[in-house]
Scaffold this active site. Structure first.
Site, mmCIF file in Angstrom:
data_model
loop_
_atom_site.group_PDB
_atom_site.id
_atom_site.type_symbol
_atom_site.label_atom_id
_atom_site.label_comp_id
_atom_site.label_asym_id
_atom_site.label_seq_id
_atom_site.Cartn_x
_atom_site.Cartn_y
_atom_site.Cartn_z
ATOM 1 N N GLU A 12 1.361 6.503 -7.050
ATOM 2 C CA GLU A 12 0.253 7.373 -7.427
ATOM 3 C C GLU A 12 0.626 8.843 -7.228
ATOM 4 O O GLU A 12 0.304 9.700 -8.065
ATOM 5 C CB GLU A 12 -0.975 7.021 -6.592
ATOM 6 N N TYR A 22 0.814 -1.210 0.000
ATOM 7 C CA TYR A 22 0.000 0.000 0.000
ATOM 8 C C TYR A 22 0.855 1.270 0.000
ATOM 9 O O TYR A 22 0.606 2.175 -0.808
ATOM 10 C CB TYR A 22 -0.958 -0.012 1.192
#
Length: 365
Positions: A293, A286
């Site tokens: 991102e 994550y």
């Protein structure tokens, strides 16, 4: 003469019958200790017709203590057993008529509490008996539609992300780092399809299919969709960057563990290592995914400054302006980081609860 569907259930002291006829007229009931014969005119499976049936009971009943009533949608019988006890079947003969069905809404078994006010779930409380009854009734166990749908959905997502990973791996093994530039051309369309399909996971808890959080699902799916469609799909220059390869790889690694775990839960299978992996693999993946991102958003800001895509300038009929690069900066500062914190906190809480419950934490840590 046609035969209506008749649904039966029992307690220790009585038999209940539900005759599936509506708008009943000319009802004729002949009830004896060991037989019941019924004829009537009404709306059944074959439309408005004359219907009749006869039952030879397994054991005697008390006609004087038994009764029936006609309501709008059915005819209900309550038959008092002559001797209290659990019947192995309703009829004297082992062969059950095709029109005689089990009333699962009222069914009880010998070891169930005879409390009429408490609504029991035979599937949850007595799964073995439920399977036996369904096999007797249908020849197989009828699976819940929601369960079948969720298994198919999770299986399709798993296969889809496996496909993305395999294609990227084969291309990388052949062409090395040069393959990264064409990652989006190779697997962009499957990834977009899988991502759009994931929005079903936002609706699943809304319709009661799952118990997950609508907010957490929307936060995760919305963030990914924004990056995939607004940052990568909308800017061709970003599609050739190696960061897209790394991001797709991280997303797929998470999902090929998550979806098999969901399938095992739906099938009531407990695989300790898979459970541990599901609630552990997010710890490295994550943060790395969020980093990728964030890099994509930061590198896109100059591109959107240049192209002015998604920017709304004055004057216009709505008297509204939006500078998209500034919106990206605000997103990174006020939404992206709090979103990461919320999602990571949620996952940590789930990990603590799940692993503590199954004692997997002690086994693998």
């Amino acid at each position: 003469m046609l035969t209506p569907f008749v649904y039966w259930a029992q307690t220790e002291s009585q038999i209940t019958l539900k005759v599936d006829l509506t708008d009943v007229k000319d009802l004729n009931v002949n009830l004896k200790e060991t037989t019941l014969q019924v004829t009537a005119y009404g709306q059944g499976a074959r439309g408005l017709n004359n219907y009749s049936f006869k039952l030879n009971f397994h054991s005697p009943i008390d006609p004087n203590e038994s009764n029936y009533k006609v309501i709008d949608r059915e005819v209900d019988f309550v038959l008092r057993k002559r001797f209290n006890g659990w019947w192995p079947r309703l009829t004297s003969q082992p062969q059950k008529p095709s029109w005689l069905k089990i009333d699962f809404d009222k069914w009880k078994s010998e070891d169930m509490d005879d409390n009429e006010d408490e609504k029991r779930n035979i599937l949850n409380d007595y799964p073995d008996m439920y399977d036996k009854l369904h096999k007797e009734e249908f020849g197989y166990r009828k699976e819940d539609f929601k369960k079948v749908y969720l298994v198919i959905y999770n299986l399709c997502q798993f296969v889809g992300f496996i496909y993305v990973l395999v294609v990227m791996a084969i291309r990388y093994s052949r062409n090395g780092q040069d393959s990264m530039k064409e990652t989006y051309d190779a697997v962009g369309n499957p990834m977009k399809f899988l991502q759009l399909l994931q929005f079903l996971e936002v609706m699943h808890p809304m319709f009661g299919y799952t118990k997950s959080s609508v907010l957490m699902s929307l936060l995760q799916m919305g963030g990914r969709t924004f990056v995939l469609f607004c940052m990568i799909e909308a800017e061709p220059r970003m599609q050739t960057k190696p960061i897209v390869f790394y991001l797709f790889h991280l997303w797929s690694m998470v999902e090929i563990v998550r979806y098999p775990y969901y399938i095992t839960q739906l099938l009531n299978l407990e695989i300790p290592f898979l459970t541990w992996l599901r609630y552990t693999i997010w710890i490295p993946l994550y943060p790395l995914g969020f980093l990728c991102e964030g890099i994509i958003i930061l590198r896109n800001i100059p591109y959107f400054e240049e192209t002015q895509k998604f920017t709304i300038s004055l004057p216009n009929r709505y008297n509204f302006a939006l500078h998209f690069p500034s919106l990206l900066r605000i997103y990174l500062l006020f939404l992206f980081m709090p979103g990461i914190y919320t999602l990571m906190t949620r996952m940590y809480q789930l990990r603590s609860r799940k692993l503590q419950k199954s004692n997997i934490k002690k086994r693998y840590n």
